[in-house]
Design an enzyme around this catalytic site. Structure first.
Site, PDB file in Angstrom:
ATOM      1  CG  ASP A  85      -0.220  -0.118   2.464  1.00  0.00           C
ATOM      2  OD1 ASP A  85       0.816  -0.525   2.598  1.00  0.00           O
ATOM      3  OD2 ASP A  85      -0.739   0.781   3.434  1.00  0.00           O
ATOM      4  CD  GLU A 179       3.985   0.941   7.044  1.00  0.00           C
ATOM      5  OE1 GLU A 179       4.859   1.307   8.120  1.00  0.00           O
ATOM      6  OE2 GLU A 179       3.809   1.689   6.332  1.00  0.00           O
TER       7      GLU A 179
HETATM    8 ZN   LIG Z   1       6.732   2.227   4.184  1.00  0.00          ZN
END
Ligand SMILES: [Zn+2]
Length: 413
Positions: A85, A179
């Protein structure tokens, strides 16, 4: 060791053209549909590289195995992780531009000519003259955070499968979603990962090996006022928004992200929503040490207590939720994962450096859960902004570091 840099580059350029922005308002994992597109692509790539046990979990974790080439039986299983992401600070759908043999002149990004990368203002850029620099086009992120990490792992894995004479133990690969919204490893089963030690490829500078992150809590203040018809509210109405304004005003101005650096922590109001009747303020609390974090929570309690005393008719509630802790607390008990990473960096011909990360990594949580996970450089810079960039040569050094690290765990077993 010669990494196939053109292969690495073409993979990287493909990854950054997937829109994989994550969304913290979403309840699903992955938080956005766009991440699935890249997840399926990575699954296919790992399969065509000949890896075994290639598997995508129901939550979008791409897992795979590089089988051991070593005859030793006691080599720890090492995992390498990167996240698919991108941050929500701006669009992640990049139109990448490769600036071959960068000449040191200002790089004007064509879709937003006010966005200029210049060696005077970006010191690291000066070190990359003569290298191949990749940028976005000016209106989006590049997404090198963390698609450079994915490309580095792919390049290292590809090299290892082409060179079975390089001895290493069993390696596990994991590409994970979300994340950037702090949920990168929430739904990752450590049993399924099956590693003894792990590394995230999600740090910045060439040669960097990080083993300290913030300790982090999230705080919520809910202010409930007293509703009344505004025409006849005198002496009755308590406006939650006015109390919220006092609350924010009472937060220490200097203990804020915009006025702190290095090892200082902060209290950061990130979101406010509500009406005259009810306001919710959401804050990030950050400090490298747990006692410093607790002091920040205590500070919020004191402010809330003062406001309650000032306006007893309002109801004010404070909730503090634990997020993650500095991974140093666990890693310092056995520094081998960090030392081997630094030795791998030296074997690539670089000088290892370390930074206390002013944020968390997926490794912060994994380490706390029992899987020691330091963070290794990828070479990305100016992340979470339109000026994000990375050098191809640095990514190749990242891949070399991964390979040396795999060899080192075998060598020392
Ligand atoms: Zn990162």
């Amino acid at each position: 060791m010669t990494i196939d840099s053109e292969d690495l580059l073409s993979r990287f350029l493909a990854y950054v053209q997937f829109d994989t922005q994550s969304d913290h308002h979403s309840e699903t994992t992955p938080s956005t549909a766009g991440q699935w597109e890249l997840i399926w692509k990575l699954e296919q790539e790992l399969k065509s590289l000949g890896l075994t046990d290639v598997h995508v979990t129901e939550f979008g974790y791409v897992l795979a195995t590089v089988p051991a080439t070593s005859k030793k039986e006691n080599v720890p299983c090492v995992a390498f992780l990167a996240h698919v992401d991108t941050a929500d600070s701006c669009s992640g759908l990049a139109k990448p531009i490769v600036h071959r043999k960068y000449d040191g002149q200002p790089i004007v990004l064509p879709d937003a000519p006010s966005q200029i990368l210049c060696v005077d203002t970006i010191p690291h850029l000066h070190d990359k003259i003569g290298e191949d620099i990749i940028t976005a086009s000016g209106t989006t992120l590049l997404g090198a955070d963390d698609k450079s990490g994915i490309a580095i792992i792919m390049a290292a894995v590809r090299h290892l499968t082409l060179h079975p004479e390089i001895p290493h133990g069993k390696l596990r690969i994991c590409f994970n979603p979300d994340e950037e919204i702090g949920r990168g490893t929430e739904k990752l089963s450590l049993k399924e990962l099956g590693a003894t030690v792990a590394y995230t490829l999600d740090a910045e500078n060439l040669g960097e090996v990080d083993y300290e992150s913030f300790s982090a809590d999230r705080a919520f203040v809910d202010i409930y006022g007293v509703a009344a018809h505004p025409g006849w509210a005198k002496g009755t109405m308590v406006n939650a928004m006015r109390i919220a304004a006092q609350f924010i005003d009472a937060l220490p101005a200097n203990i804020s992200p915009e006025r702190s650096a290095g090892r200082q922590g902060f209290i950061h109001p990130v979101e406010i929503s509500g009406t005259a009747e009810h306001v919710r303020v959401e804050m990030l609390l950050r400090d490298f040490e747990v006692d410093g974090l607790e002091a920040k929570g205590k500070h919020l309690e004191d402010v809330v207590a003062r406001l309650r005393a000032m306006e007893p008719r309002a109801r004010i509630e404070l909730e503090i939720k634990k997020q993650y802790r500095n991974m140093r607390y666990w890693l310092e008990k056995d520094m081998r994962p960090v030392e081997y990473a630094m030795e791998a960096v030296r074997r690539v011909g670089l000088v290892p450096t370390t930074e206390a990360i002013r944020g968390g990594t997926d490794g912060s949580r994994l380490t706390e859960r029992g899987l020691p996970t330091p963070n290794i450089f990828t070479g990305f810079h100016n992340v979470h902004s339109e000026k994000e960039w990375v050098s191809l040569q640095d990514m190749c050094k990242g891949a070399e570091t991964v390979i040396h690290l795999a060899k080192l765990w075998e060598e020392r077993a």
